[in-house]
Design an enzyme around this catalytic site. Structure first.
Site, PDB file in Angstrom:
ATOM      1  N   CYS A 188      19.246  11.464  40.683  1.00 48.16           N
ATOM      2  CA  CYS A 188      20.216  12.415  41.187  1.00 48.16           C
ATOM      3  C   CYS A 188      19.846  13.812  40.668  1.00 48.16           C
ATOM      4  O   CYS A 188      18.999  13.948  39.801  1.00 48.16           O
ATOM      5  CB  CYS A 188      21.622  12.034  40.732  1.00 48.16           C
ATOM      6  SG  CYS A 188      21.713  11.589  39.001  1.00 48.16           S
TER       7      CYS A 188
ATOM      8  N   CYS B 232      19.819  14.335  36.992  1.00 50.52           N
ATOM      9  CA  CYS B 232      18.769  13.655  36.243  1.00 50.52           C
ATOM     10  C   CYS B 232      17.500  14.498  36.245  1.00 50.52           C
ATOM     11  O   CYS B 232      16.790  14.574  35.244  1.00 50.52           O
ATOM     12  CB  CYS B 232      18.485  12.279  36.844  1.00 50.52           C
ATOM     13  SG  CYS B 232      19.962  11.287  37.067  1.00 50.52           S
TER      14      CYS B 232
END
Lengths: 77, 358
Positions: free
Chosen positions: A10, A13
């Site tokens: 995501c 991240c």
């Protein structure tokens, strides 16, 4: 020293990984950085919210992008 | 760097320092709130003035009413979002997934379902980490049905949806949405628990031995919570504002140009098939609340029935295709079908009840 960034990919991240890499480069650390996207491995680490950062096998932060000061503290600088 | 020492020192000197930091933060927050409200309360006259005074458009005409609508709604919704996302960002630092799991582990089902659905609202949740969260819950002994109550409530009742509903429909609709969303999460989780479908979870979930991670990494200072609120604003408002503006622009167009009552014929309360249709259309459609609610607002204004609109919204926001695809890693197709089916039925019932009552 080995640093793992746990996260399926995501946006947060990716930012966490960038942050860790940038901070390490700035501090001149030779720690290796690994990105872990495999769900099984993430779950095995006992992590429930991503991104998480694991330093030498120890979970240091979960569910947020770590700050610079935090990262520096982990690597002992 | 002496960061580690700092952390220890701050833990010892915590009490007076924390209290001082808290009060200065509270004073600042109060001042900002007053300022916020002073601006917020003047948005409507300002929008009307900008439309008729500055742009020279008549508020009675189509273009004028669309422009005034946009100039009022857009800053209003964005201001509400700023305030609430910041507040929720702070609240969420008190509810980590780890803490939530601890509260749910070993709970009995019915009470567990209720608690899980409520915690789903306040626990930070991103559908991208639905899989590790699911595994973490199941392995800690949280019953499957209780886990589902959490997984249903978490995306469906989120601060962006509730703020938009409050801003555009008033507190009643926002409260109705929140309450019915909770009821659906509780009941659907309870039903899934009754069906005893543990065998339909992918086998590896139970095989993986997860490291126990209950050591919570340190105490969180109040300043860190404020930072979390700010970063929530950057992240969430930074992401949804274009959708909000686009949604309100479409809404403004409908507000100004679509004739009154147009939607009544096919989204009105007399069309019994409109609720299932709304759900069927809504499930594969994936949008965040920010994009869908302003449009929905306009539909409602032009005669669509509240239950139908609510069902559509819940299906779009609560059941998302990306999340089910992600969950496929831990759930068999059969279980996913049951999950989507049970939640859809819940949404259908809500839609029909609201159409009947309102």
């Amino acid at each position: 020293m080995n640093i793992k960034i746990l996260g399926p990919g995501c946006a947060k991240c990716k930012k966490a990984e960038e942050m860790v890499r940038a901070t390490l480069a700035e501090a001149g650390s030779d720690a290796t950085v690994e990105k872990v996207t495999d769900m099984m491995e993430i779950a095995r680490a006992g992590v429930m919210s991503t991104p998480a950062v694991v330093v030498d096998g120890k979970v240091k932060s979960v569910g947020k992008i770590p700050g610079k000061a935090e990262i520096l503290a982990w690597i002992g600088k | 760097m002496e960061h580690t020492e700092n952390l220890e020192n701050s833990a010892q000197a915590a009490q007076p320092g924390r209290a001082r930091a808290f009060f200065s933060a509270a004073a600042k927050a109060a001042a900002l709130l007053v300022l916020w409200y002073a601006v917020y309360a003047r948005l409507k006259p300002a929008a009307d003035f900008a439309t008729s005074g500055l742009l020279g458009l008549s508020l009675e005409r189509r273009l004028g009413s669309a422009v005034a609508f946009f100039l009022f709604e857009a800053p209003k919704v964005l201001m509400l979002l700023l305030l609430v996302v910041f507040g929720v960002g702070i609240v969420r630092t008190y509810f980590t997934p780890e803490r939530t799991r601890k509260m749910l582990a070993g709970r009995r089902e019915t009470a567990g379902n209720v608690l899980a659905a409520c915690l789903g609202i306040v626990t930070p949740f991103c559908s991208c980490s639905a899989v590790p969260l699911f595994m973490g819950f199941v392995q800690a002994g949280v019953p499957l049905g209780v886990t589902f109550s959490f997984l249903i409530a978490a995306p469906m009742i989120n601060e962006v949806a509730v703020v938009l509903l409050f801003g555009m429909f008033g507190w009643k609709v926002a409260a109705l949405y929140t309450t019915t969303g909770l009821v659906i999460a509780i009941l659907a989780g309870w039903v899934i628990g009754r069906l005893k479908l543990e065998g339909w979870v992918e086998g590896w979930v139970y095989e993986v031995q997860a490291a126990a991670l209950d050591a919570e990494p340190g105490r969180t200072a109040f300043s860190e919570r404020i930072e979390a609120g700010k970063s929530a604003v950057r992240e969430i408002v930074g992401k949804v504002w274009p959708y909000v503006l686009a949604g309100i622009a479409v809404g403004a167009g409908i507000h100004g140009y679509v004739p009154q009552g147009l939607m009544a014929s096919f989204m009105g309360r007399d069309a019994w098939w409109s609720v299932p249709l709304a759900v069927i259309l809504g499930v594969p459609l994936y949008s965040n609340a920010a994009g869908i609610i302003p449009v929905v607002h306009a539909l409602l204004e032009k005669g669509a029935a509240l239950g139908t609109v609510l069902a559509f919204m819940m299906a779009v926001i609560g059941l998302s295709l990306p999340e089910t695809v992600i969950l496929r890693k831990v759930l068999t197709m059969k279980l996913i079908a049951v999950f989507v089916g049970v939640v859809s039925v819940g949404i259908l019932i809500v839609g029909y009840i609201f159409n009947a009552v309102f």
